[in-house]
Design a protein around this motif. Structure first.
Motif, PDB file in Angstrom:
ATOM      1  N   LEU A  46       0.920  -1.227   0.389  1.00  0.00           N
ATOM      2  CA  LEU A  46      -0.209  -0.030  -0.587  1.00  0.00           C
ATOM      3  C   LEU A  46       0.302   1.202  -0.384  1.00  0.00           C
ATOM      4  N   ARG A  47       1.817   1.397   0.968  1.00  0.00           N
ATOM      5  CA  ARG A  47       2.653   2.196   0.676  1.00  0.00           C
ATOM      6  C   ARG A  47       3.387   2.735  -0.734  1.00  0.00           C
ATOM      7  N   THR A  48       4.167   1.355  -1.109  1.00  0.00           N
ATOM      8  CA  THR A  48       4.806   1.002  -2.195  1.00  0.00           C
ATOM      9  C   THR A  48       3.911   2.110  -3.536  1.00  0.00           C
ATOM     10  N   GLU A  49       2.400   1.158  -3.150  1.00  0.00           N
ATOM     11  CA  GLU A  49       2.124   1.343  -4.475  1.00  0.00           C
ATOM     12  C   GLU A  49       1.100   2.463  -4.742  1.00  0.00           C
ATOM     13  N   THR A  52      -0.223   5.173   0.781  1.00  0.00           N
ATOM     14  CA  THR A  52      -1.286   5.499   1.499  1.00  0.00           C
ATOM     15  C   THR A  52      -0.654   4.466   2.634  1.00  0.00           C
ATOM     16  N   THR A  53      -1.152   4.488   4.089  1.00  0.00           N
ATOM     17  CA  THR A  53      -1.399   3.475   4.828  1.00  0.00           C
ATOM     18  C   THR A  53      -2.686   1.970   5.265  1.00  0.00           C
ATOM     19  N   LEU A  54      -2.049   1.062   5.806  1.00  0.00           N
ATOM     20  CA  LEU A  54      -3.149   0.194   5.905  1.00  0.00           C
ATOM     21  C   LEU A  54      -4.074   1.130   6.735  1.00  0.00           C
ATOM     22  N   PRO A  55      -4.051   2.070   7.576  1.00  0.00           N
ATOM     23  CA  PRO A  55      -4.747   2.434   8.664  1.00  0.00           C
ATOM     24  C   PRO A  55      -5.777   3.411   7.676  1.00  0.00           C
ATOM     25  N   ARG A  56      -5.110   4.193   7.356  1.00  0.00           N
ATOM     26  CA  ARG A  56      -5.896   4.831   6.242  1.00  0.00           C
ATOM     27  C   ARG A  56      -6.812   3.756   5.027  1.00  0.00           C
ATOM     28  N   PHE A  57      -6.754   2.333   4.095  1.00  0.00           N
ATOM     29  CA  PHE A  57      -7.226   1.619   3.039  1.00  0.00           C
ATOM     30  C   PHE A  57      -8.401   1.051   4.662  1.00  0.00           C
ATOM     31  N   ASP A  58      -8.329   1.457   6.068  1.00  0.00           N
ATOM     32  CA  ASP A  58      -9.284   0.039   6.638  1.00  0.00           C
ATOM     33  C   ASP A  58     -10.754   1.238   6.204  1.00  0.00           C
ATOM     34  N   LEU A  59     -10.308   2.379   6.786  1.00  0.00           N
ATOM     35  CA  LEU A  59     -11.224   3.758   7.125  1.00  0.00           C
ATOM     36  C   LEU A  59     -11.808   3.813   5.944  1.00  0.00           C
ATOM     37  N   MET A  60     -11.800   3.806   4.639  1.00  0.00           N
ATOM     38  CA  MET A  60     -11.890   3.681   3.129  1.00  0.00           C
ATOM     39  C   MET A  60     -12.950   2.770   3.151  1.00  0.00           C
ATOM     40  N   ALA A  61     -12.419   1.710   3.049  1.00  0.00           N
ATOM     41  CA  ALA A  61     -13.072   0.092   3.440  1.00  0.00           C
ATOM     42  C   ALA A  61     -14.250  -0.059   4.051  1.00  0.00           C
ATOM     43  N   LEU A  63     -16.378   2.995   4.558  1.00  0.00           N
ATOM     44  CA  LEU A  63     -16.998   3.939   4.141  1.00  0.00           C
ATOM     45  C   LEU A  63     -17.540   3.189   3.093  1.00  0.00           C
ATOM     46  N   GLN A  64     -16.312   2.756   1.856  1.00  0.00           N
ATOM     47  CA  GLN A  64     -17.025   2.166   0.932  1.00  0.00           C
ATOM     48  C   GLN A  64     -18.540   1.367   1.233  1.00  0.00           C
ATOM     49  N   ARG A  65     -18.547   0.423   2.511  1.00  0.00           N
ATOM     50  CA  ARG A  65     -19.774  -0.672   2.702  1.00  0.00           C
ATOM     51  C   ARG A  65     -20.495   0.057   3.183  1.00  0.00           C
ATOM     52  N   VAL A  66     -20.676   1.610   3.443  1.00  0.00           N
ATOM     53  CA  VAL A  66     -21.692   2.274   4.119  1.00  0.00           C
ATOM     54  C   VAL A  66     -22.088   3.646   3.385  1.00  0.00           C
ATOM     55  N   PRO A  67     -22.501   3.319   2.058  1.00  0.00           N
ATOM     56  CA  PRO A  67     -21.897   4.758   0.780  1.00  0.00           C
ATOM     57  C   PRO A  67     -22.630   5.490   1.635  1.00  0.00           C
ATOM     58  N   GLN A  68     -24.162   4.956   2.506  1.00  0.00           N
ATOM     59  CA  GLN A  68     -24.445   6.639   3.600  1.00  0.00           C
ATOM     60  C   GLN A  68     -23.372   7.616   4.788  1.00  0.00           C
ATOM     61  N   GLY A  69     -22.950   6.514   4.688  1.00  0.00           N
ATOM     62  CA  GLY A  69     -21.299   7.457   5.560  1.00  0.00           C
ATOM     63  C   GLY A  69     -21.483   7.336   7.377  1.00  0.00           C
ATOM     64  N   GLU A 122     -10.740   5.859  -6.108  1.00  0.00           N
ATOM     65  CA  GLU A 122      -8.985   5.123  -5.445  1.00  0.00           C
ATOM     66  C   GLU A 122      -9.384   4.011  -5.125  1.00  0.00           C
ATOM     67  N   PHE A 123     -10.234   3.792  -4.131  1.00  0.00           N
ATOM     68  CA  PHE A 123     -10.210   3.241  -3.275  1.00  0.00           C
ATOM     69  C   PHE A 123     -10.759   2.204  -4.432  1.00  0.00           C
ATOM     70  N   LYS A 124     -11.556   2.047  -4.785  1.00  0.00           N
ATOM     71  CA  LYS A 124     -11.662   0.738  -6.594  1.00  0.00           C
ATOM     72  C   LYS A 124     -10.425   0.039  -6.201  1.00  0.00           C
ATOM     73  N   LYS A 125      -9.419   0.742  -6.565  1.00  0.00           N
ATOM     74  CA  LYS A 125      -8.179   0.612  -7.715  1.00  0.00           C
ATOM     75  C   LYS A 125      -7.444  -0.419  -6.389  1.00  0.00           C
ATOM     76  N   MET A 126      -7.253   0.807  -5.419  1.00  0.00           N
ATOM     77  CA  MET A 126      -6.219  -0.124  -4.125  1.00  0.00           C
ATOM     78  C   MET A 126      -6.865  -1.208  -3.461  1.00  0.00           C
ATOM     79  N   ALA A 127      -8.485  -1.594  -3.260  1.00  0.00           N
ATOM     80  CA  ALA A 127      -9.040  -2.844  -2.672  1.00  0.00           C
ATOM     81  C   ALA A 127      -9.039  -3.523  -4.238  1.00  0.00           C
ATOM     82  N   GLU A 128      -8.894  -3.423  -5.357  1.00  0.00           N
ATOM     83  CA  GLU A 128      -8.705  -4.462  -6.376  1.00  0.00           C
ATOM     84  C   GLU A 128      -7.365  -4.817  -6.233  1.00  0.00           C
ATOM     85  N   SER A 129      -6.566  -4.123  -5.807  1.00  0.00           N
ATOM     86  CA  SER A 129      -4.966  -4.501  -5.493  1.00  0.00           C
ATOM     87  C   SER A 129      -4.960  -5.865  -5.158  1.00  0.00           C
ATOM     88  N   HIS A 130      -5.672  -4.835  -3.737  1.00  0.00           N
ATOM     89  CA  HIS A 130      -5.287  -5.383  -1.838  1.00  0.00           C
ATOM     90  C   HIS A 130      -5.805  -7.064  -2.476  1.00  0.00           C
TER      91      HIS A 130
END
Length: 168
Positions: A46-49, A52-61, A63-69, A122-130
């Motif tokens: 995540l850092r290299t590509e 970003t960091t894992l905590p940032r990725f996790d937070l975005m994940a 939010l992705q699951r709950v579109p209303q926020g 951006e999250f969609k790209k990261m999640a696919e890579s993850h």
């Protein structure tokens, strides 16, 4: 693969144990070692590509699951970290245009955090890579072993949850 080979090949938490240690301790340290190896690889990628960091990725994940926020307190509870941690990560993501804060009309102190269009993209790209990274890491493990491990860890999870619930 025998335990001797695992211990010699990787100086990690598990390598501190020996056959004389009880099986429960050895199992715990093997689980922890596997988790650390996988997580460290994900953090590095995540850092290299994605810079970003894992905590940032996790937070975005979350939010992705709950579109209303979600409120900060909900994010904190779901991620099992303090509100302060969530605030810091949210501040950074907001500056980058990845999330937005929407004030709650009925509670001036609360905000709903949502992914922006840019954040979703951006999250969609990261999640696919993850997902691909995880599949690549586990690719060599036979499917039967994966299913057995999944079922065994499910048993452990249930036993642990039951014991924790009984203590509280």
């Amino acid at each position: 693969m025998n335990d001797q080979h695992v211990n010699a090949a990787s100086p990690d938490l598990e390598s501190r144990t020996g056959p004389e240690d009880h099986t429960d301790l050895r199992l715990w340290l093997r689980l922890l070692t596997c988790c650390n190896l996988l997580e460290n690889d994900l953090r590095s990628r995540l850092r290299t590509e994605y810079q970003t960091t894992l905590p940032r990725f996790d937070l975005m994940a979350q939010l992705q699951r709950v579109p209303q926020g979600m409120k900060m307190s909900e994010l904190s509870r779901h991620m099992m970290v303090t509100n302060g941690n969530i605030t810091g990560i949210t501040d950074q993501l907001e500056k980058e245009g990845m999330v937005e804060r929407i004030k709650v009309a009925t509670d001036r102190r609360s905000s709903i955090i949502k992914l922006t269009v840019k954040g979703k993209r951006e999250f969609k790209k990261m999640a696919e890579s993850h997902e691909a990274w995880i599949q690549n890491m586990l690719f060599s493990m036979p499917e039967k072993s994966k299913r057995t491990l999944f079922e065994s860890l499910g048993e452990l999870k249930l036993i642990t949850q039951t014991k924790l619930a009984a203590r509280h």
